[in-house]
Design a protein around this motif. Structure first.
Motif, mmCIF file in Angstrom:
data_model
loop_
_atom_site.group_PDB
_atom_site.id
_atom_site.type_symbol
_atom_site.label_atom_id
_atom_site.label_comp_id
_atom_site.label_asym_id
_atom_site.label_seq_id
_atom_site.Cartn_x
_atom_site.Cartn_y
_atom_site.Cartn_z
ATOM 1 N N CYS A 19 0.829 -1.198 0.000
ATOM 2 C CA CYS A 19 0.000 0.000 0.000
ATOM 3 C C CYS A 19 0.863 1.249 0.000
ATOM 4 N N ALA A 23 0.441 3.587 -3.250
ATOM 5 C CA ALA A 23 -0.290 4.845 -3.207
ATOM 6 C C ALA A 23 0.362 5.882 -4.114
ATOM 7 N N THR A 49 -3.066 7.611 -11.086
ATOM 8 C CA THR A 49 -3.113 7.520 -9.623
ATOM 9 C C THR A 49 -3.985 6.350 -9.212
ATOM 10 N N ALA A 53 -6.160 8.027 -3.926
ATOM 11 C CA ALA A 53 -4.883 8.712 -3.694
ATOM 12 C C ALA A 53 -4.635 9.754 -4.777
ATOM 13 N N ASP A 55 -3.069 13.009 -6.402
ATOM 14 C CA ASP A 55 -1.726 13.562 -6.241
ATOM 15 C C ASP A 55 -1.552 14.681 -7.266
ATOM 16 N N ALA A 93 -7.799 11.223 -7.860
ATOM 17 C CA ALA A 93 -7.643 9.825 -7.448
ATOM 18 C C ALA A 93 -8.245 8.890 -8.486
ATOM 19 N N HIS A 129 2.317 14.333 -2.831
ATOM 20 C CA HIS A 129 2.174 13.367 -1.746
ATOM 21 C C HIS A 129 3.177 12.222 -1.862
ATOM 22 N N ALA A 130 3.384 11.726 -3.046
ATOM 23 C CA ALA A 130 4.218 10.536 -3.213
ATOM 24 C C ALA A 130 5.701 10.867 -3.190
#
Lengths: 140, 540
Positions: A19, A23, A49, A53, A55, A93, A129-130
């Motif tokens: 996970c 993500a 994505t 999630a 991004d 997402a 985020h990633a």
């Protein structure tokens, strides 16, 4: 029946590990245009994505370019095309955004070497985020 | 054996329920892992993208049916000249490609996205077509695109491509003639810049006539189909365009030169040059010619040549008409204006006879007569719908003109003001920004030139299409394919059959009595309008 709890722990750990990397957006079909050293090129790919999630691509760098900017090519009503630098490209997402000719692209400036067809270059994409996602782009 | 407290111990609950829940978790987890691994593996690889060669734009759904007519100019013009320098430092003229079709586009070598995409698409179109066509890349960035840098660049271009550059002035005048716009845009990095530019691809046929244009993003399949259609239907008329296209084509300067090149022009030694940019069927209208006898221009303002309309079958139609000699102020040439009623659009001939000392001279010349359609008829009172002036829109120039550097003298007077003042005027219906053809904006340039010659006459510019001004930018209502006409443009009959809304620009000449004396579609010769204004000033 004793081994079963241990197996469960391992499975949960695997799922959590998957996970955390899953993500991150996936970046597919990356390619860039051939160019002479010190010249410019453009790179294209599709960002996808996972569901749940969202991004956003915030910036990018490459070992082969002094500077990389996220650009969007726009055409006005009179047929004038131009490029606008963009701060971020949001990817909702569970969806995809394609960087493609005539639309979003990475502009690679100040190439440190020629980009020969058939070779690959590294693109380091920075997501909100990633974080950093490293992609290999084929020159063609 | 550390156990997380949260993990239930077997035996705490009935084992059948726990077993089912346990295996469900295992299954879901396994499925997730498989899906994620698969997406990561595929995602990391740059898979071949279908149908992309040389990085061309692929059409998302390449339809086998191409709407060829939508790419053709309703009216075909002689392609503006391109005389620049090739990568080997030799002069290059577009005219040297006569005999084969050419795809022409403007760009710059530091262009990362649009230009390579265009090159790829044009390359694919040429490859699919087969041998014959050329491609010409004209730089709009002479500062960086020297012939040396072009030499490196052309190594990356498909065969059949030529890249051209030149002085800034020469590039600018070339682009202006093609109505290609460009501007530097700073990229914010150490004086670096990119260029915004018109990215259309133009198709010039083997005769040097501009036949079609492709907006950026057009598929290579569409280009190939249009290329085939244009090559299979040589000539100046668009094969499948509006009904007026066939007759329209021949009224352009290109067609005039075709006409004068006809061998019969030289019969009996009287040379006839048709000055009129447009000759219309229907109500009587002007036909302007210049004459020469044995190669010497006939500039005698006392002469009254007679002009006879002749059908293509050789039948004389209507009576012979005495032409009026006009010499505009400061111009050495004398033009002769005949007012003719021509029953139908299409091909006709003019037979001109002049008697001077030493004998009578006769000659004839073919003309193409246009269908006026719904446009304001010649010889009739001008429409009385008000064209907006700068004062009408509170002094916001952008609201009355899309010209980036407007000449506001063209927005001082409304047509109704000029009519009320019994003042002759010239109305140009044209748009600098919303261009439906490469010649859009040229009528405005013509008006600016003539304005300095005819200061007592009003020159009025009217935008043909509805638009809104948003933060100083003119934004078209609707699309350029189907623009909405402004009310005054509709009142002047623009937008109806056979010309349609995309037939810009239009020019009308109105005399002091408010009568429409001349009208022009597309490129209009300044000499032509000049003669009409001189005729009106002389009381003719």
């Amino acid at each position: 029946m004793r081994p079963r709890p241990r197996l469960l722990v391992i499975v949960v750990a695997v799922v959590l590990a998957a996970c955390s990397s899953g993500a991150a957006p996936s970046v597919s079909g990356a390619w860039a245009r051939p160019a002479a050293a010190a010249g410019i090129s453009a790179a294209y790919f599709t960002i996808t994505t996972p569901s749940g999630a969202a991004d956003a691509l915030l910036s990018a760098t490459s070992p082969v370019a002094d500077m990389v900017q996220i650009h969007e090519t726009t055409t006005d009503g009179s047929g004038m095309t131009g490029m606008d630098a963009v701060d971020r490209v949001d990817v909702p997402a569970g969806s995809s955004v394609a960087f493609k000719p005539g639309g979003h692209h990475l502009m690679l400036m100040g190439l440190t070497s020629a980009l020969a067809p058939g070779s690959t270059i590294e693109l380091d994409l920075v997501f909100e985020h990633a974080g950093k996602v490293v992609v290999q782009a084929e020159i063609r | 054996m550390a156990q997380r407290p949260a993990v239930p111990q077997p035996g705490d609950e009935p084992s059948s329920v726990l077993d089912r829940a346990f295996w469900l978790v295992i299954l879901i987890a396994a499925a997730l892992v498989v899906v994620m691994l698969a997406s990561m593996t595929l995602g990391g690889r740059s898979s071949g993208s279908p149908g992309v060669a040389g990085g061309a734009v692929t059409s998302p759904s390449a339809s086998p049916l191409v709407d060829v007519a939508s790419y053709l100019y309703p009216i075909a013009y002689e392609a503006p000249p391109i005389e620049l320098t090739d990568p080997t430092d030799r002069p290059f003229a577009l005219a040297s490609l006569r005999g084969a079709p050419a795809l022409v586009f403007f760009g710059y070598t530091h262009c990362p996205d649009v230009c390579p995409a265009t090159i790829g698409t044009v390359g694919l179109a040429m490859e699919a077509y087969g041998p014959g066509p050329h491609a010409v890349f004209v730089s709009v960035d002479p500062q960086r695109d020297t012939t040396t840098s072009l030499r490196e660049y052309v190594r990356y271009l498909p065969t059949g491509f030529t890249a051209l550059t030149g002085s800034s002035d020469r590039i600018r005048s070339t682009a202006d003639a093609w109505d290609v716009h460009y501007a530097k845009v700073a990229t914010g990095v150490g004086g670096d810049y990119s260029m915004s530019h018109t990215a259309d691809v133009f198709l010039v046929d083997a005769a040097g006539t501009l036949r079609a244009h492709f907006p950026f993003g057009t598929s290579s399949e569409a280009m190939t189909a249009v290329l085939r259609a244009v090559v299979e239907t040589p000539g100046i008329a668009s094969p499948t365009a509006t009904p007026g296209a066939t007759v329209a084509a021949a009224a352009t300067p290109a067609a005039t030169s075709v006409a004068t090149a006809t061998p019969s022009t030289a019969t009996a030694g009287l040379g006839i040059e048709v000055v009129s940019s447009a000759v219309w069927a229907g109500t009587p209208g002007p036909v302007i010619v210049r004459l020469s006898v044995e190669g010497q221009a006939l500039d005698d303002a006392t002469e009254h040549p007679t002009v006879q309309l002749v059908s293509t079958a050789g039948e004389r139609t209507g009576g012979s008409v005495s032409a009026v000699a006009v010499r505009p102020p400061g111009v050495p040439d004398v033009s002769y204006v005949a007012t003719l009623a021509i029953p139908n659009p299409g091909p006709w001939r003019l037979e001109v006879t002049v008697s001077i000392a030493g004998g009578t001279w006769t000659g004839s010349v073919p003309i193409e007569v246009l269908d006026p359609g719904t446009t304001a008829p010649l010889g009739a009172p001008a429409p009385t719908v008000r064209t907006p002036t700068l004062a009408d829109v509170g002094g916001v120039a952008r609201a009355v003109t899309t010209d980036p550097a407007p000449d506001l003298r063209l927005s001082q007077t409304s047509t109704v003001d000029a009519l009320a003042a019994d003042e002759p005027f010239v109305l140009v219906i044209d748009s600098s920004r919303f261009r439906v053809s490469p010649v859009c904006g040229r009528a405005i340039i013509m008006a600016r030139y003539l304005l300095d010659r005819w200061r007592d006459d009003a020159f009025i510019h009217l935008e043909p299409y509805h638009y809104h001004v948003i933060e100083d930018t003119a934004v078209l209502d609707g699309t350029l394919d189907a623009p909405t006409m402004t009310d005054p443009a509709v009142a002047w009959g623009i937008g109806g059959a056979p010309w349609g809304a995309r037939s810009m620009p239009w020019t009308f000449v109105i005399d002091g009595a408010g009568i429409v004396r001349a009208k022009y579609q597309g490129v209009t010769g300044t000499a032509d309008v000049d003669v009409m204004l001189a005729l009106i000033a002389d009381g003719g």
